[in-house]
Design an enzyme around this catalytic site. Structure first.
Site, PDB file in Angstrom:
ATOM      1  N   ASP A 168      15.149   2.351  54.109  1.00 13.81           N
ATOM      2  CA  ASP A 168      13.864   2.773  54.668  1.00 13.81           C
ATOM      3  C   ASP A 168      13.847   2.967  56.167  1.00 13.81           C
ATOM      4  OD1 ASP A 168      12.579   2.712  52.324  1.00 13.81           O
ATOM      5  OD2 ASP A 168      11.508   0.837  52.678  1.00 13.81           O
ATOM      6  N   PRO A 193     -10.746  -5.833  59.435  1.00 11.85           N
ATOM      7  CA  PRO A 193     -10.172  -5.382  60.717  1.00 11.85           C
ATOM      8  C   PRO A 193      -9.982  -6.537  61.708  1.00 11.85           C
ATOM      9  CG  PRO A 193     -12.413  -4.510  60.400  1.00 11.85           C
ATOM     10  CD  PRO A 193     -12.021  -5.198  59.136  1.00 11.85           C
ATOM     11  N   GLU A 230     -21.813  -5.376  55.850  1.00 11.34           N
ATOM     12  CA  GLU A 230     -21.446  -5.987  57.134  1.00 11.34           C
ATOM     13  C   GLU A 230     -20.515  -7.178  56.973  1.00 11.34           C
ATOM     14  OE1 GLU A 230     -22.170  -4.468  60.077  1.00 11.34           O
ATOM     15  OE2 GLU A 230     -22.852  -2.966  58.643  1.00 11.34           O
TER      16      GLU A 230
HETATM   17 CL1  6GU Z   1      -8.082  -4.471  55.946  1.00 10.36          CL
HETATM   18  N1  6GU Z   1     -10.555  -3.626  55.995  1.00 10.36           N
HETATM   19  C1  6GU Z   1     -11.554  -2.889  56.529  1.00 10.36           C
HETATM   20  N2  6GU Z   1     -12.742  -2.957  55.955  1.00 10.36           N
HETATM   21  N3  6GU Z   1     -11.389  -2.123  57.581  1.00 10.36           N
HETATM   22  C2  6GU Z   1     -10.178  -2.079  58.121  1.00 10.36           C
HETATM   23  C3  6GU Z   1      -9.108  -2.804  57.632  1.00 10.36           C
HETATM   24  C4  6GU Z   1      -9.340  -3.573  56.554  1.00 10.36           C
HETATM   25  N4  6GU Z   1      -8.038  -2.570  58.389  1.00 10.36           N
HETATM   26  C5  6GU Z   1      -8.422  -1.736  59.306  1.00 10.36           C
HETATM   27  N5  6GU Z   1      -9.719  -1.421  59.164  1.00 10.36           N
END
Ligand code: 6GU
Length: 242
Positions: free
Chosen positions: A169, A89, A116
């Protein structure tokens, strides 16, 4: 295109991807997918891959060495260093432009974390791209990697047939798709827009263009900045805004 997913949940990735259009493209040999089980590269007798964070704090951290060995098992056989996408994220937010760009690669490695996160030192060594699929937190990177693989694969030549072609698209040229209708002509008192029944292709095209513009203005006005608009489009939008 060959995808390699480094993960603690290889079955989740393989089972999630073997259906529909992507599964068909894998059978045709247009796409390759392998899920590499990071746990297989643990030297620990219990196949442990995580440990407590230095400095304290909640949760566990995935250790560097099993991740590195899993990466090496794939990358060692490649001519050039592949792009390695860490699903996090904290990354740049994935979009259609990045999907089109990544579709040009021969090999892509996705690294999926859990707990984590992953020891920073191995990330520094192998990751070329940090990518997020949106501003929310998932429990692991697998679903995010599958989302990316789906979106990228649609831009690999031969994966979509002519009818499905990505050039029609939503998001093509930064405009949303116009609404679609099929039989019957009248459903529960609601009629299909008359212009679509007229057989007048010029008028149908114009109506669809206007619907795309209207929809984009109403739902995703932020996209219009990147759209290629001619004088007629601009004039139509000015009329809507009044
Ligand atoms: Cl790419 N990975 C994780 N673990 N959480 C996320 C994400 C990715 N994108 C949004 N939340």
């Amino acid at each position: 295109m060959n995808y390699h997913v480094l993960t603690l949940f290889p079955d989740m990735v393989m089972q999630g991807m073997n259906t529909s259009i992507i599964g068909r493209a894998m059978e045709k040999g247009l796409l390759g997918l392998e899920a590499v089980d990071i746990r297989e590269f643990s030297k620990n007798k219990h196949k442990k891959v995580d440990d407590y964070p230095y400095g304290g704090g909640a949760g566990l951290v995935m250790q560097a060495e099993p991740v590195y060995l899993a990466y090496e098992s794939i990358a060692a056989g490649m001519e050039k260093k592949p792009r390695v996408i860490y699903m996090t994220p904290q990354g740049q937010v994935f979009n259609q432009k990045l999907a089109v760009e990544l579709a040009k690669e021969e090999e892509l490695i996705f690294l999926c974390g859990h707990y984590e996160g992953i020891d920073e030192r191995v990330l520094e060594e192998i990751v070329t791209d940090n990518v997020s699929i949106g501003d929310y937190v998932l429990t692991g990177g697998e679903l995010a990697a599958m989302v990316m693989i789906d979106a990228i694969s649609r831009h690999v030549p031969g994966v979509l047939n002519n009818e499905e072609s990505a050039q029609f698209d939503s998001f093509h040229d930064n405009l949303l798709e116009y609404p679609q209708y099929s039989r019957p002509e009248e459903w529960r008192g609601k009629r299909v827009p008359e212009v679509l029944l007229s057989g007048h292709h010029g008028k149908v095209d114009e109506w669809r263009r206007q619907q795309s513009l209207k929809r984009t203005l109403e739902r995703r006005p932020d996209l219009l900045e990147g759209a290629k608009l001619d004088k007629k489009d601009e004039e139509f939008l000015r009329g809507l805004k009044k």
